[in-house]
Motif scaffolding. Structure first.
Motif, mmCIF file in Angstrom:
data_model
loop_
_atom_site.group_PDB
_atom_site.id
_atom_site.type_symbol
_atom_site.label_atom_id
_atom_site.label_comp_id
_atom_site.label_asym_id
_atom_site.label_seq_id
_atom_site.Cartn_x
_atom_site.Cartn_y
_atom_site.Cartn_z
ATOM 1 N N SER A 15 60.117 -48.074 12.188
ATOM 2 C CA SER A 15 60.465 -46.719 12.650
ATOM 3 C C SER A 15 59.235 -46.007 13.173
ATOM 4 N N GLN A 16 58.144 -46.120 12.431
ATOM 5 C CA GLN A 16 56.910 -45.444 12.870
ATOM 6 C C GLN A 16 56.409 -46.002 14.192
ATOM 7 N N ASN A 17 56.842 -47.231 14.512
ATOM 8 C CA ASN A 17 56.467 -47.810 15.806
ATOM 9 C C ASN A 17 57.483 -47.500 16.895
ATOM 10 N N GLY A 18 58.487 -46.684 16.567
ATOM 11 C CA GLY A 18 59.424 -46.216 17.587
ATOM 12 C C GLY A 18 60.764 -46.926 17.621
ATOM 13 N N ASP A 19 61.088 -47.748 16.617
ATOM 14 C CA ASP A 19 62.378 -48.459 16.598
ATOM 15 C C ASP A 19 63.459 -47.525 16.042
ATOM 16 N N GLN A 20 64.286 -47.001 16.966
ATOM 17 C CA GLN A 20 65.283 -46.001 16.569
ATOM 18 C C GLN A 20 66.373 -46.584 15.676
ATOM 19 N N GLN A 21 66.745 -47.837 15.958
ATOM 20 C CA GLN A 21 67.807 -48.472 15.168
ATOM 21 C C GLN A 21 67.350 -48.667 13.713
ATOM 22 N N ALA A 22 66.111 -49.107 13.575
ATOM 23 C CA ALA A 22 65.558 -49.303 12.223
ATOM 24 C C ALA A 22 65.500 -47.968 11.491
ATOM 25 N N TYR A 23 65.160 -46.929 12.234
ATOM 26 C CA TYR A 23 65.035 -45.606 11.631
ATOM 27 C C TYR A 23 66.402 -45.098 11.155
ATOM 28 N N ALA A 24 67.409 -45.266 12.012
ATOM 29 C CA ALA A 24 68.769 -44.833 11.639
ATOM 30 C C ALA A 24 69.232 -45.598 10.399
ATOM 31 N N SER A 25 68.965 -46.893 10.386
ATOM 32 C CA SER A 25 69.367 -47.715 9.252
ATOM 33 C C SER A 25 68.639 -47.279 7.972
ATOM 34 N N LEU A 26 67.355 -47.001 8.121
ATOM 35 C CA LEU A 26 66.554 -46.565 6.967
ATOM 36 C C LEU A 26 67.089 -45.236 6.410
ATOM 37 N N LEU A 27 67.348 -44.280 7.321
ATOM 38 C CA LEU A 27 67.833 -42.977 6.859
ATOM 39 C C LEU A 27 69.209 -43.105 6.208
ATOM 40 N N LYS A 28 70.014 -43.979 6.772
ATOM 41 C CA LYS A 28 71.362 -44.187 6.211
ATOM 42 C C LYS A 28 71.248 -44.715 4.775
ATOM 43 N N GLN A 29 70.424 -45.751 4.600
ATOM 44 C CA GLN A 29 70.241 -46.342 3.263
ATOM 45 C C GLN A 29 69.627 -45.323 2.299
ATOM 46 N N THR A 30 68.682 -44.553 2.840
ATOM 47 C CA THR A 30 68.020 -43.536 2.010
ATOM 48 C C THR A 30 69.030 -42.485 1.556
ATOM 49 N N SER A 31 69.890 -42.078 2.500
ATOM 50 C CA SER A 31 70.869 -41.036 2.151
ATOM 51 C C SER A 31 71.816 -41.517 1.058
ATOM 52 N N LEU A 32 72.087 -42.815 1.014
ATOM 53 C CA LEU A 32 73.004 -43.339 -0.013
ATOM 54 C C LEU A 32 72.406 -43.198 -1.410
ATOM 55 N N PHE A 33 71.145 -43.638 -1.559
ATOM 56 C CA PHE A 33 70.599 -43.537 -2.932
ATOM 57 C C PHE A 33 70.200 -42.107 -3.290
ATOM 58 N N LEU A 34 69.875 -41.297 -2.257
ATOM 59 C CA LEU A 34 69.551 -39.904 -2.568
ATOM 60 C C LEU A 34 70.817 -39.110 -2.926
ATOM 61 N N HIS A 35 71.942 -39.510 -2.337
ATOM 62 C CA HIS A 35 73.201 -38.840 -2.653
ATOM 63 C C HIS A 35 73.500 -38.983 -4.147
#
Lengths: 179, 211
Positions: A15-35
Motif C-alpha cells: 500500500s505504501q508503494n501505491g498498490d490500491q488493491q492491497a490497501y483496500a484489502s488491508l483496510l477491509k481486513q483491519t475493519s473486521l478485527f477492529l469492529h
C-alpha cells in the motif's frame, strides 16, 4: 482472506508503494478485527460504525508512520485505542455538560412534562422546526403516547434526560407561540 | 457496513503512495545535531564562561553538565518515539526520561550537599530563567513543528518531553556561558523553572500535537 501472520505487513508495504488493491484489502481486513474490538467496548452499533470510520481515516492519515519491519497490529491498535479514548472522553464530558443542576429544574418538578393544554396536532408545524431529538421526543410523547421512561429506553437516553429535553422543547415552543 | 465499504473505497482511491517517516533514532539524531549546532553558534556569539576549563576540574560541575547532556539525549530520543502512534514499539525507551530526571535530581542534591561552605548567591535572579526561555524558543518551535508531521497518540507526554528537550538546550547554554557557582541559585532559577516548564508542555502538547 489473510491467513499468514505477516500478510498485514506485506499488504501495508504494498500500500505504501501505491498498490490500491492491497490497501483496500488491508483496510477491509483491519475493519473486521477492529469492529469486534469496538463492539466489545461500545454499546450501540451506530457508535461502533462511526468510530470505526474515524479510526480508518486516522490509519489513512498516519500511514506514513508505519514501518513495515514492525508488526502491523500493535500499530493499528495504538491508533484505535487512542481514538476510542478520545471518543469516550468527549462522550462523557458531553454528558456532564448536558447534566443540569437540580436547582435549575427544581421549580418544574411539580409540572407534568407529559401533559400540556395545547394539542400536539395544533402545533405540529412548530414542533417540526425544533431540534431533531426534541421533536422526536414530543412526537413519541404526545402523538404515540409513550411515557418518558419508554422513550428513554427507545432512544438510549436517561429518563431524566428525556424529561429535560421535553422541558426545553416546551420552553422553545412557548417562546415561538408567544411571538 | 456499507458506509465502511464506501469509506474504504474512497480511501483506497486516494493517493496512497507515501514517503515513510524516518526511524525515530534518525529523527532524534537530527534534532540533537541541530541542537548541537545551535548551542555552538550561540556560545560563539555570547561567549563561553572564562573559567570553563577550570570548572571542568570540579566533579559536581562535570556531573551536572553530563546529566544535563543526558537529559537532552534521552528526551530527544523519547520525543521522537512518542511522535509515533505505537511509540515504535519501544515503550521502555520512550519512558526513559523519568529515570534520567531522577538521576538529575540526585546529582543536584549531591552537588548541593557538597556546596560547603555555601557559595554566595549572585545578585541577579529571574534573568536566568528568562535567558533560558529565550534561548529555548527556537528549539521548541523546531521540535514541535517536526513532531506535528507524525501522529502522536500520547500528545500530552510528547509535548512535555519535547519541551524538556528544548529547555535542556537553553539550560546547557546558560551553564556554559554564565560565571556562576552557586548551586542554590542554579537549582532555583535554572532547573526548577525548567522542570515546571515540563508541566506546561503537557498543555502545549494537547494544543499542538493533537491530530
Amino acid at each position: 482472506m489473510i491467513d499468514r501472520t505477516d500478510s498485514f505487513e506485506v499488504l501495508m508495504r504494498q500500500s505504501q508503494n501505491g498498490d490500491q488493491q492491497a490497501y483496500a484489502s488491508l483496510l477491509k481486513q483491519t475493519s473486521l478485527f477492529l469492529h469486534t474490538f469496538l463492539a466489545n467496548r461500545l454499546r450501540y452499533t451506530n457508535e461502533v460504525d462511526d468510530l470505526l470510520q474515524e479510526i480508518l481515516i486516522s490509519i489513512h492519515k498516519a500511514r506514513h508512520t508505519y514501518d513495515s519491519n514492525r508488526p502491523y497490529k500493535p500499530w493499528v491498535y495504538a491508533i484505535a485505542k487512542f481514538r476510542l479514548q478520545d471518543y469516550l472522553r468527549a462522550h462523557y464530558s458531553d454528558q456532564l455538560r448536558q447534566a443540569i443542576d437540580l436547582e435549575d429544574i427544581e421549580e418544574n418538578f411539580q409540572e407534568s412534562v407529559t401533559e400540556t393544554a395545547i394539542s400536539f396536532e395544533s402545533i405540529s408545524g412548530e414542533i417540526k422546526k425544533l431540534p431533531e431529538k426534541q421533536a422526536a421526543i414530543l412526537q413519541l410523547m404526545h402523538q404515540e403516547g409513550y411515557t418518558a421512561k419508554e422513550i428513554a429506553e427507545k432512544m438510549g437516553m436517561n429518563e431524566s434526560a428525556v424529561k429535560v429535553a421535553a422541558h426545553r422543547a416546551y420552553k422553545l415552543l412557548r417562546k415561538k407561540l408567544e411571538k | 457496513m456499507s458506509n465502511i465499504d464506501n469509506l474504504i473505497t474512497r480511501l483506497a482511491q486516494d493517493e496512497i503512495r507515501v514517503k515513510t517517516a524516518p526511524h525515530p533514532f534518525i529523527l532524534s539524531l537530527q534534532w540533537m545535531g541541530a541542537a548541537g549546532i545551535y548551542l555552538a553558534v550561540s556560545l560563539t556569539l555570547f561567549g563561553l564562561r572564562p573559567d570553563l576549563l577550570e570548572k571542568f576540574h570540579s566533579v559536581w560541575f562535570v556531573a551536572e553538565i553530563g546529566v544535563l547532556l543526558g537529559i537532552l539525549i534521552v528526551t530527544s530520543i523519547s520525543a521522537a518515539l512518542l511522535a509515533f502512534p505505537d511509540l515504535y514499539q519501544k515503550r521502555n525507551l520512550a519512558l526513559a526520561p523519568a529515570w534520567m530526571l531522577a538521576l538529575f535530581l540526585l546529582t543536584l542534591f549531591l552537588a548541593w550537599r557538597a556546596d560547603n561552605p555555601l557559595i554566595p548567591l549572585p545578585v541577579h535572579s529571574f534573568e536566568c530563567t528568562l535567558g533560558i526561555t529565550v534561548m529555548s524558543l527556537l528549539p521548541t518551535v523546531w521540535i514541535f513543528s517536526s513532531m506535528r508531521r507524525y501522529a502522536s497518540t500520547h500528545y500530552r507526554l510528547a509535548g512535555s518531553v519535547a519541551l524538556l528537550s528544548a529547555f535542556s538546550v537553553g539550560a546547557l547554554w546558560l551553564r556554559l556561558h554564565e560565571v556562576n557557582d552557586s548551586i542554590v541559585h542554579v537549582i532555583k532559577w535554572h532547573y526548577l523553572p525548567m522542570l515546571a516548564i515540563g508541566i506546561i508542555g503537557l498543555w502545549l502538547g494537547q494544543r499542538v500535537l493533537k491530530w
